[in-house]
Design a protein around this motif. Sequence first.
Motif, PDB file in Angstrom:
ATOM      1  N   VAL A   1      70.998  13.009  28.177  1.00  0.00           N
ATOM      2  CA  VAL A   1      70.672  11.578  28.182  1.00  0.00           C
ATOM      3  C   VAL A   1      71.089  10.933  26.861  1.00  0.00           C
ATOM      4  N   TYR A   2      70.791  11.607  25.750  1.00  0.00           N
ATOM      5  CA  TYR A   2      71.192  11.092  24.440  1.00  0.00           C
ATOM      6  C   TYR A   2      72.711  10.897  24.380  1.00  0.00           C
ATOM      7  N   ALA A   3      73.451  11.880  24.865  1.00  0.00           N
ATOM      8  CA  ALA A   3      74.917  11.788  24.839  1.00  0.00           C
ATOM      9  C   ALA A   3      75.411  10.619  25.684  1.00  0.00           C
ATOM     10  N   LEU A   4      74.772  10.377  26.823  1.00  0.00           N
ATOM     11  CA  LEU A   4      75.150   9.231  27.647  1.00  0.00           C
ATOM     12  C   LEU A   4      74.899   7.919  26.909  1.00  0.00           C
ATOM     13  N   PHE A   5      73.753   7.810  26.268  1.00  0.00           N
ATOM     14  CA  PHE A   5      73.447   6.581  25.517  1.00  0.00           C
ATOM     15  C   PHE A   5      74.412   6.399  24.352  1.00  0.00           C
ATOM     16  N   ARG A   6      74.686   7.473  23.630  1.00  0.00           N
ATOM     17  CA  ARG A   6      75.550   7.347  22.465  1.00  0.00           C
ATOM     18  C   ARG A   6      76.973   6.973  22.873  1.00  0.00           C
ATOM     19  N   THR A   7      77.510   7.608  23.898  1.00  0.00           N
ATOM     20  CA  THR A   7      78.901   7.345  24.277  1.00  0.00           C
ATOM     21  C   THR A   7      79.060   5.995  24.973  1.00  0.00           C
ATOM     22  N   PHE A   8      78.076   5.585  25.765  1.00  0.00           N
ATOM     23  CA  PHE A   8      78.239   4.336  26.522  1.00  0.00           C
ATOM     24  C   PHE A   8      77.635   3.116  25.828  1.00  0.00           C
ATOM     25  N   THR A   9      77.172   3.291  24.589  1.00  0.00           N
ATOM     26  CA  THR A   9      76.833   2.137  23.759  1.00  0.00           C
ATOM     27  C   THR A   9      77.735   2.046  22.535  1.00  0.00           C
ATOM     28  N   LEU A  10      78.279   3.185  22.108  1.00  0.00           N
ATOM     29  CA  LEU A  10      79.123   3.204  20.912  1.00  0.00           C
ATOM     30  C   LEU A  10      80.613   3.243  21.245  1.00  0.00           C
ATOM     31  N   LEU A  11      80.982   3.952  22.316  1.00  0.00           N
ATOM     32  CA  LEU A  11      82.400   4.135  22.642  1.00  0.00           C
ATOM     33  C   LEU A  11      82.831   3.294  23.831  1.00  0.00           C
ATOM     34  N   PHE A  12      82.289   3.587  24.995  1.00  0.00           N
ATOM     35  CA  PHE A  12      82.785   2.996  26.248  1.00  0.00           C
ATOM     36  C   PHE A  12      81.869   1.877  26.738  1.00  0.00           C
ATOM     37  N   TYR A  13      81.793   0.812  25.954  1.00  0.00           N
ATOM     38  CA  TYR A  13      80.907  -0.302  26.304  1.00  0.00           C
ATOM     39  C   TYR A  13      81.680  -1.586  26.608  1.00  0.00           C
ATOM     40  N   HIS A  14      82.999  -1.510  26.645  1.00  0.00           N
ATOM     41  CA  HIS A  14      83.812  -2.723  26.777  1.00  0.00           C
ATOM     42  C   HIS A  14      83.991  -3.170  28.223  1.00  0.00           C
ATOM     43  N   GLU A  15      83.715  -2.282  29.177  1.00  0.00           N
ATOM     44  CA  GLU A  15      83.840  -2.628  30.598  1.00  0.00           C
ATOM     45  C   GLU A  15      82.526  -2.336  31.317  1.00  0.00           C
ATOM     46  N   PRO A  16      81.425  -2.978  30.885  1.00  0.00           N
ATOM     47  CA  PRO A  16      80.118  -2.656  31.472  1.00  0.00           C
ATOM     48  C   PRO A  16      80.011  -2.998  32.952  1.00  0.00           C
ATOM     49  N   SER A  17      80.799  -3.972  33.398  1.00  0.00           N
ATOM     50  CA  SER A  17      80.747  -4.328  34.823  1.00  0.00           C
ATOM     51  C   SER A  17      81.208  -3.166  35.696  1.00  0.00           C
TER      52      SER A  17
END
Length: 493
Positions: free
Chosen positions: A252-268
């Motif tokens: 869960v931590y890894a999901l939060f870290r990667t999808f808030t720090l790295l892959f957050y540009h296409e949230p839709s």
Amino acid sequence: MNNILVFPMIVPILAAMLLLFFRSNRAIQRWGSVGAMTAVFLISIWILQQVMRRGILRLDFGEWLPPFGITFVADVFAMLLVTASSLVTVLCLVYAAFVKDEKRESFFLYPFSLLLAAGVNGSFLTGDLFNLFVCFEVMLLASYALMTLGGEKKQLTEGIKYMLINILSSWLFLLGIAYLYGTLGTLNMAHLSLRIAEAGQPPILTTISMLFLVVFSLKAGLVLYFWLPGSYSALPAAISALFAALLTKVGVYALFRTFTLLFYHEPSFTHTIIGYMAAATMIGGSIGALAHRDVRKIASYNVVIAIGFILVGLASYNEAGIQGSIYYLIHDIVIKGLLFLLVGTIVHLTGKSRFDEESGLITNYPLFGWLFFIMILSLGGIPPFSGFAGKLFIGEGAVGAGHYGLTAVAFLSSLFVLYSLLRVFLIMFWGESTITSKNQVPLSKGMLASLLALGILTTVLGLGMDLLSPYISEAADVLVNPDLYIEGAMQND
């Protein structure tokens, strides 16, 4: 001064190595491991206070500055999880010390538990993806040993499945790392964030993000949780509590870290998929919790439901949702440790795991029975216990993001959690006792002390929500604003 950041990982590793020389002295094994993790917990509190006072801390190994060297980065989010995990590990080890499972103790139960904790803490603190993989493997290698320790048939059967799933996810993790490095030329997470922002997350990076989503979903038990109920239910109480409290939380931590720090540009796209996966996980977990009569399986499916619930906050991707997920993540580390220790204690006291084969336990063990009831209230998010704040903020975030269907699924799953465990309580603890005073197994005061400590902790976390709020707000602020993490992780003093 920042050298202390390595202590939450290095102290349990050194303690595990030392304990290898005391295989025949079980007292040293038991209390040496408890002492080591108590030291880690106290150090973690100190680091957390330093982060709140001074901002994000960074440790560069070998004096190689980022993005070229190995880096540990301590922000409030990471340190909250390190602190909570270390405390729960202490209490699980105390419980194990009083159970005195000499068969497993003679095969290094405590050194492997310490290595597991070291891998977990390293995963929370590392600042680059390759060393996240390394820390995952330290954690997983220890978990493989703990999974099969004792050599029982069910453990070995479930252990093979557990290992194969994690070997597959590790291979996919390496594949994702290779593609990401080939595309961007770096694995430092802060540097990756800069590079992805500069590129605007083109389709190739969004595709790579889906590979990481699969990897971390396998490790967290998000949708792909088919390995989890059987694996966790095959373990003795202290080990299953460690697994439930810690292992899925690293995913869960890894999901939060990667999808808030790295892959957050296409949230839709990315975060919408996470939302669908969270809904599917909660639905599947709820069905599993209602379908089984084995209390260990019911507890395992409640782990699955909680993972889906926590990811609702990430799918919402707003400050309220992220705050709720952090609250709930800390709560879940504590409450899953308590749940699995309680369930393991039921099996220890009665020799049975089906809730329809026993009744009246509260007559024989009143304090234990009321601790079980407190655990149910906390898991269900009933105030004033620790589950309430997280559920409140997650619901606010999901509604704010317009995810009304996801909100409905999340709160319906909470009702299923309550129902699945209330029926256990009503059938196993109420009614005429099936245990005579002659056949009653004594409940060790040491075991009860660990349960009581976790019960008090979930109450204190709920009542002390205002005291925890500044830490949660700071952690959510860094997750919602990646520039804060980048500045702390990349600045050169």
